[in-house]
Design an enzyme around this catalytic site. Sequence first.
Site, PDB file in Angstrom:
ATOM      1  N   THR A  70      -0.294  21.264 -31.703  1.00 61.19           N
ATOM      2  CA  THR A  70      -0.070  20.121 -30.934  1.00 61.19           C
ATOM      3  C   THR A  70      -0.820  19.997 -29.600  1.00 61.19           C
ATOM      4  OG1 THR A  70       2.288  20.594 -31.794  1.00 61.19           O
ATOM      5  CG2 THR A  70       2.400  19.190 -29.567  1.00 61.19           C
ATOM      6  N   ASN A 157      -0.030  16.487 -43.805  1.00 62.62           N
ATOM      7  CA  ASN A 157       0.940  17.356 -43.841  1.00 62.62           C
ATOM      8  C   ASN A 157       2.070  17.235 -44.655  1.00 62.62           C
ATOM      9  OD1 ASN A 157       1.385  15.983 -41.267  1.00 62.62           O
ATOM     10  ND2 ASN A 157       3.211  17.115 -41.336  1.00 62.62           N
ATOM     11  N   CYS A 342       9.397  18.534 -39.339  1.00 64.43           N
ATOM     12  CA  CYS A 342       9.562  17.852 -37.898  1.00 64.43           C
ATOM     13  C   CYS A 342      10.371  16.520 -38.513  1.00 64.43           C
ATOM     14  CB  CYS A 342       8.168  17.687 -37.093  1.00 64.43           C
ATOM     15  SG  CYS A 342       7.181  18.781 -37.411  1.00 64.43           S
TER      16      CYS A 342
HETATM   17  N1  PLP Z   1      -0.588  19.121 -36.839  1.00 63.95           N
HETATM   18  C1  PLP Z   1      -0.328  19.215 -38.133  1.00 63.95           C
HETATM   19  C2  PLP Z   1      -1.123  18.492 -39.414  1.00 63.95           C
HETATM   20  C3  PLP Z   1       0.653  20.040 -38.693  1.00 63.95           C
HETATM   21  O1  PLP Z   1       0.882  20.159 -40.049  1.00 63.95           O
HETATM   22  C4  PLP Z   1       1.365  20.694 -37.538  1.00 63.95           C
HETATM   23  C5  PLP Z   1       2.408  21.816 -37.811  1.00 63.95           C
HETATM   24  O2  PLP Z   1       3.303  21.448 -38.696  1.00 63.95           O
HETATM   25  C6  PLP Z   1       0.917  20.403 -36.266  1.00 63.95           C
HETATM   26  C7  PLP Z   1      -0.071  19.478 -35.869  1.00 63.95           C
HETATM   27  C8  PLP Z   1       1.649  20.937 -35.249  1.00 63.95           C
HETATM   28  O3  PLP Z   1       1.439  22.387 -34.980  1.00 63.95           O
HETATM   29  P1  PLP Z   1       2.031  23.317 -33.701  1.00 63.95           P
HETATM   30  O4  PLP Z   1       3.551  23.536 -34.192  1.00 63.95           O
HETATM   31  O5  PLP Z   1       1.447  24.756 -33.927  1.00 63.95           O
HETATM   32  O6  PLP Z   1       1.799  22.864 -32.611  1.00 63.95           O
END
Ligand code: PLP
Length: 401
Positions: A70, A157, A342
Amino acid sequence: MIYLDHAAATPVSEKVLKSMIPYLTETFFNPSSAYLPAKDAREAYEAAKNKIANFIGAKGNDLVITSGATEANALAFTAISSRIDRVAKMRQKSDSTPVKKPTLLVLETEHASVLENAKNYDFETIKVDKTGLIDLSDLKQKLTDNVELVSVSLANNELGTIQPLAEISAILKETRLSRLKRGITAQLLLHSDASQGLSLMDINVSRLGVDLLTLNSAKVCGPKGVGALYVGHDARLNPVIMGGGQERGLRSGTENVAGVVGFATALEAVHGHASATRKKYTALVENLKNELKKCKVEPVYLGNKNHRLANFLPLSFPGLDAERLIFKLEEKEVYVSTGSACSASKGEPSHVLRAIGLTDEEIAGSLRLTLGVLNNEENIKEAGRIICEVVNSEYERQKNV
Ligand code: PLP
């Protein structure tokens, strides 16, 4: 339990944990301290950064360590605001023409950490097709002269759809040349969130042609709360977090030595094994699909058959309620998710599934099964059996209401 949600989180391996412990205990020092024992922490930190960078064909100095993907995504987008500052400064002296606002293009199916951070800028979304693949003609059409950054994840994702980054990079290269011929010197950078697929793809920043690449430790059996942003030589960033000036001033805060060492160990464990890992999960996914053929109603499979991460099986049982399925599966200790964790927690229909044009019924019945280190032939067979049992009883229940 049978865990089928490796895209959400992965367990830290024994080896990773062991590698981290010394930097939480005897070598706990702040790597910036001047005394000798702290140098060990500094050395371990820099060595780990080099290993992480090496994994993507880069150098340790090209990385900014962050608290996860993030933050890395948020930092990547500052390549735009720094440009606004520079152009504004250049112009301040001579003329008063308003600076045309640089634009960011993001894929409409990106993770919330991309889409929400994009809202800080002038941004537009690029369309995807029914399988989640980028619509390259839409990209070309939206690549106007004020676009300065394009952000397309390596793999989605929710669907696992793998994007053709090298092709996108070639389009940007052509656009840069065409701009130069017309005397336009505005930057045009490519960012990719590579949170998913790190262990399944051979990632090389030069081959992919990316200027900025987000990495995420949490998805490769490393610790959570650790990530990195690869920053190519053409990108100029502004720090999001300021303070003691660590990470060349781009990300202040005492270095997370244990976390970074753990991330490096996790990557070391998968380095060079992508092809074998893909084979393993392709076979397991096939086994699971075969088991699901035994359900009274077979699922509809989502995403792109040919460009999908090998461990992803996104599917839908149209007419059923995925929330109920998850709950019923949980009772039998089978853990799966709907869309991304999320968007699932927000209780809103997934923007990704909307973007690929699914009907409300298909979205309502969609599950994301993602395989990983906790799966094997036996528990996949068992998972398939339990899913069918739950699905069959839910269809039966529906008939009677
Ligand atoms: N980007 C993608 C494609 C993800 O799958 C995720 C986590 O699910 C994130 C960003 C966010 O990662 P983090 O929670 O480590 O900041």
